[in-house]
Structure formats: structure tokens, C-alpha cells
Design a protein around this motif. Sequence first.
Motif, mmCIF file in Angstrom:
data_model
loop_
_atom_site.group_PDB
_atom_site.id
_atom_site.type_symbol
_atom_site.label_atom_id
_atom_site.label_comp_id
_atom_site.label_asym_id
_atom_site.label_seq_id
_atom_site.Cartn_x
_atom_site.Cartn_y
_atom_site.Cartn_z
ATOM 1 N N GLU A 161 5.292 23.987 28.065
ATOM 2 C CA GLU A 161 5.809 25.233 27.506
ATOM 3 C C GLU A 161 5.983 26.237 28.632
ATOM 4 O O GLU A 161 5.026 26.568 29.345
ATOM 5 N N ASN A 198 13.503 33.832 20.780
ATOM 6 C CA ASN A 198 13.773 34.373 22.114
ATOM 7 C C ASN A 198 14.810 35.490 22.024
ATOM 8 O O ASN A 198 15.778 35.390 21.251
ATOM 9 N N SER A 248 6.760 30.037 29.654
ATOM 10 C CA SER A 248 6.738 31.391 29.095
ATOM 11 C C SER A 248 7.030 32.392 30.202
ATOM 12 O O SER A 248 6.661 32.185 31.364
ATOM 13 N N TYR A 293 6.152 33.753 35.489
ATOM 14 C CA TYR A 293 6.639 32.531 34.857
ATOM 15 C C TYR A 293 5.484 31.524 34.854
ATOM 16 O O TYR A 293 4.930 31.212 35.913
ATOM 17 N N THR A 329 6.813 36.549 31.223
ATOM 18 C CA THR A 329 6.318 37.889 30.952
ATOM 19 C C THR A 329 6.869 38.809 32.028
ATOM 20 O O THR A 329 6.685 38.553 33.230
ATOM 21 N N ASP A 383 9.955 35.431 26.104
ATOM 22 C CA ASP A 383 10.747 34.226 25.844
ATOM 23 C C ASP A 383 9.930 32.983 26.153
ATOM 24 O O ASP A 383 9.147 32.950 27.117
ATOM 25 N N ARG A 384 10.117 31.941 25.320
ATOM 26 C CA ARG A 384 9.422 30.677 25.513
ATOM 27 C C ARG A 384 10.409 29.515 25.399
ATOM 28 O O ARG A 384 11.372 29.583 24.645
#
Length: 638
Positions: free
Chosen positions: A363, A341, A365, A372, A367, A411-412
Motif C-alpha cells: 500500500e 483519492n 500512501s 511517501y 502525506t 491518497d492511497r
Amino acid sequence: MSMDLLNIARTGVLASQSQLAVTSNNITNANTEGYHRQVAHQSSLDTQRMGNSYFGAGTYISDVKRIYNEYASRELRIGQTAMSQAQATDIKMSEMDQLFSQIGKSIPQGLSDLFAGLNSLADLPDDLGIRGSVLGNADQIASALNQMQSHLDGQMSQTNDQIAAITDRINEISTELGHINQELMKSQGQDMGLLDQQDALIKELSEYGQVNVIPLESGAKSIMLGGSVMLVSGQVSMQMSTTTGDPYPGELRIQTSSGAQNLVVDPSKMGGSLGALFQFRDETLIPAQLEVNQLALGVADAFNQAQQDGFDLYGEVGENIFVDINDPSMANGRVGAYGNNTGNAALRVNIDDVGALTGSSYELSFTAPSTYELKDNVSGAVTPLTLVGSELQGGDGFTLHIDSGALASGDRFEIRPTSGAASGIAVEMTDAKKLAAAGPTISADAANSGNTDVKMVSIDDRNAANFPVTGSELTFEINTTTNTFEVFDANGTSLGAPAAYTPPNISAYGFTFEVESTAGATDRFTFDLSFAPGDNSNAVAMAGLSDSKIMNNGTSTLSDVYEQTKLSIGGKAKAAQVALGSAEAVYTQAYNRVQSESGVNLDEEAANLMRFQQAYQASARIMTTANEIFNTLFSSVR
């Protein structure tokens, strides 16, 4: 002629001697693991012309070959990989089955004892001895959940140790295979002893993971592990190592390294006992942990919520029996950030509705600029989340809070909403008098919209004017659109003009309650907050939780959560036993095929020993005959 005869006899003796040596070596290695039967191939020497005829010149050993079937050996390696995977899975699942069915039986027993204590409290709500016993029962179930989590943590630690030990052994095999390859290159793959050692190491390697063997022209073999990891390339040996998990450090990963380059290995492609350990950890152990944690959240929340619905012996709204479900001690490990991340966001999970939790992991994620997404790791379903202020809303019974920092595109995070609960659950109530056995009467008007609910927060002053008791109830008309309320007495007379309130709480007439609204509406609720020491209505309600389907979106009771997990583990354990039996049968078939071709048959070798012994003796007799002829010739010319 006698000289030729002597030479022919000599070649026969030497050939028979070689045949005897090879046969003897086969016999002595009949029980040597990994030994492949050897055969000496005998050929005739070139004929010699004498006059108009051609005469044989004897025999020689043209080659000594190692009986080896690459196809059969590959099938044996595949069978070994499958059997080792099945064995490792069977062992781990058997351990888990015993853990849930034997050690874990204290959990349903603890729940049963707690509900039995609450039934006793409902019979005698003022009995301090029974109240103390109920707190003891609550501590018992908390301790049982703590103990179960401790055993599951032990399983995680043991599995990590096994992964590390296998990785170390793979490195040792890799180094040995590199050295053997180096020596085989010198003999162009003709050293049969080294070839046996090589095959034995490759077969052992196939226990730990799927092995692909690539023969080289130099006589060496390159080895790939797990279908993607080049473990040995000629005489160059790669190394594997364990590294911390991502995003949860305690869940080891494996990586392969050559020089300065490191590559994380995908365990799902590994197979063998190593792949089985990862599969057990990721598909059984971690989900079981999350489901036990889900139960811990359900127990703590159900009884804490029930306490808020009643009055204790002091006439106050009940306090929490267990530590709050969103206390830091109960929320450890709910969010894991992936190591790659680029953002610096610090996230926190707040449980809003335990009944809506599924026990899954997710999970998250992000973008850019504002997408979200939450993916359920079990079902694969993707849910878009909505950012409201610093909250990400839309999860299954939970909300994500961005406490600080910001997310960067790509980011995850792995979200485990139930994580930490089983280790953190504890009884925080110390005064048995604070068990809320009595209950208020709060009635919703029949014409209400259904979008609004109320919950007691506290009793502030029972001596306040117009405090609602039986015969003098108060009805609150609450407008959740304008955030105002108006109060009416038992005769329907308004006690004042509508007043504003700041959501979610309303404080008036000596008590405070919380307003929960899903949509704007005007709804009415009537309060009777009479308190009698012998009242048991809330104790009865708490005892009724034993049969209430308050978990998994109204499909399971508290006991069902544990039983479903136990049954799932038991089913997997049984399936592992069946799979092991099948894998052993396939391996045995492949092993027998290899032995039929490459193994030593003592009966056959004993027959060969006699045959080559007779040939040796016959050749020796020819030498004797040739010698006699030679001596006769010399005698005749003296």
C-alpha cells in the motif's frame, strides 16, 4: 353434586383432549426441521366452598409452552457459523490444491522441458531442429502459465458469484424475518409456529455469517450480522448488496443499505461461509496469483537477460525470447487507485530487479508535503520512498513512476508489482537462429570496486577497426564519477585520450554495452567478442539457470517459486480438513444439546399419549357415572 361431578368430568375431558392434541402435534413434527417440542401445562380450577369444606372444581390447561433454551440455541448458532466457515474453506482450499497439484503440474514440467532443450542445444548449438524445439519448449511454459492464470481467474469469478448468491439469500431471509416480526408483534410473541419459522431462518442465516439476536419486548427479534451490521430491526429489514472492489473492481465488496445510506461491510468480522469466501480470496487466492505472476516474471526476465549475454547464429547480441517484463501486456493491474483519492496521479510500476521481488502486495500512501510510504501488506513493514524527478525509488525490486498528474495528501494506492505477468507472458521470438548459444568473454579486473557492472547491448560492426577478438582484446577503464572512459589494447597501450559518454551506454569499436553503477568508481573490463558458430558457452549458462537461486533475493530457483506456492496451498488444504473435523464435532455437541431439550423424543411422547388417553377415558367414565346418578335421582322422585 352430580352436576358438579359432571362439570369436573367435563374439564378433565377437555384438558386431556388438549394434552392429546399437543402430544399428537409433537409426534407428527418429530422429523420437522426446526420444530421445538411443545408442552401443555395443566392446573386446578379454584376450589368451591360447600358448608365447612372446600371441594375441587376440576382442571384446565393454563398454558401451552414451546420448549426453548436461548443459551443452547445461541451455542448452536455459533457452532453452525464455525462449521459453515470451515466447510466453505475446506471446499475452496481443496479446489485450489487440486488446481496446483493436478492442472498446474504442466508448469514445472514445462520448465523441466525447457531446460532439457537448452542442454540439448548446448550439445549441438548449430542444430536448427533443436533450436526450434527450444522455442517450442519456451512457448509451452508460457502457455502453461497462461492456463494457470486463466484457472485462477475462474476461481476469482466463481468466488464472486458465490458471494453474490449468498448476499441475495441473506436479503431474502432479512425480508422474511421482518414479516415474521410484524406478525409476532400482533401476538406478543405467542405464535409458536412463527417462532419456529423465525428460529429456522436465523439458524440458516448463521450459516452465512455470525449472528447476534436481540429479543424485543414486542415479541420480535432484531438481528445483527457480522457483529456490526443491523440486518433486521423490529419489522424493518435492511438490504445487502455487492459492489465493485476498491481499488480493484473485480474483487467484489459487500455493503448494507437502509434508505439512502450505504455502509461497506468489513468481511473479516463476518464469519460463516461468507466470511470464509472473502478470507479465501484475500489470503489465499490473490497471493497465489501474485506468486504465479512472480514466476512468470522470473522466467521471462531470466531468459531475456541470458539472451543479452550471448550471440546468436548471426553473430548479434541475443534478442528477447519472451515479451519484455515491463511491456504493457505484462504490467496490467500493477497499480490500483482507491476510489476516495482526491489527486489525479497516474502511476506505473517498472520492474528493476526480478530477483528482489517478494510476491507481496503493498500500500502506497502520500502525506503532504513530501512523505511517501510503502507498506508491505504481508509483513506490515513500512518503507519510505524517495521522489527523484517523477520516480519513487526504494521499492523491493521495482520503481514507481508518476506518468501524469499529482498525488494529493491522503491518497492511497495498492501496488501489486507482479500482477498481470502470467496472463501476459508470451514468446515473441520467431527465428530459432536468434537463440544466443554462443557467449562473449567479458572479464572484470580483480582490483575493481564491485560498484560497476557492464552488459552487452548490441554488436554494431564486427568489421570495425580494433573490434575486440581473441588475441586483440580491448580493456575499457570506466570512470563512473566523471562519466568518461579510456580504452587499452591487449598490450596495455592506450588507444586515445579519455572520452566522455552519456550514461548508461558506451558505443565504441563496433559494439555497444551498458554500464550499471551503484557508486562512483574507476573500474576496468576486458572484452573478447569473438564469435564461433559452435560456441555453446551461453547455452550452458542458460541451462544452468535451472539450479540458480535467482528468485526471492537469492533464496529460490525458478522451480522453487512454484513448489513453495503449491506446498503452501497443500498445507492450508490439510489444515482446513482438520479445522472442519473440529468444527463438526463442536456443532454436533451443540445440536445434540438443543435436541435433548427442544427435540421430540418419540418414546416419551408415546408414553404421554397413553397416559393422556387413559386420563381422557377416566374423565369420560366420570361423566357416565354422573349421568347415571342424575338419572337415579330423577327416578326416585317420580
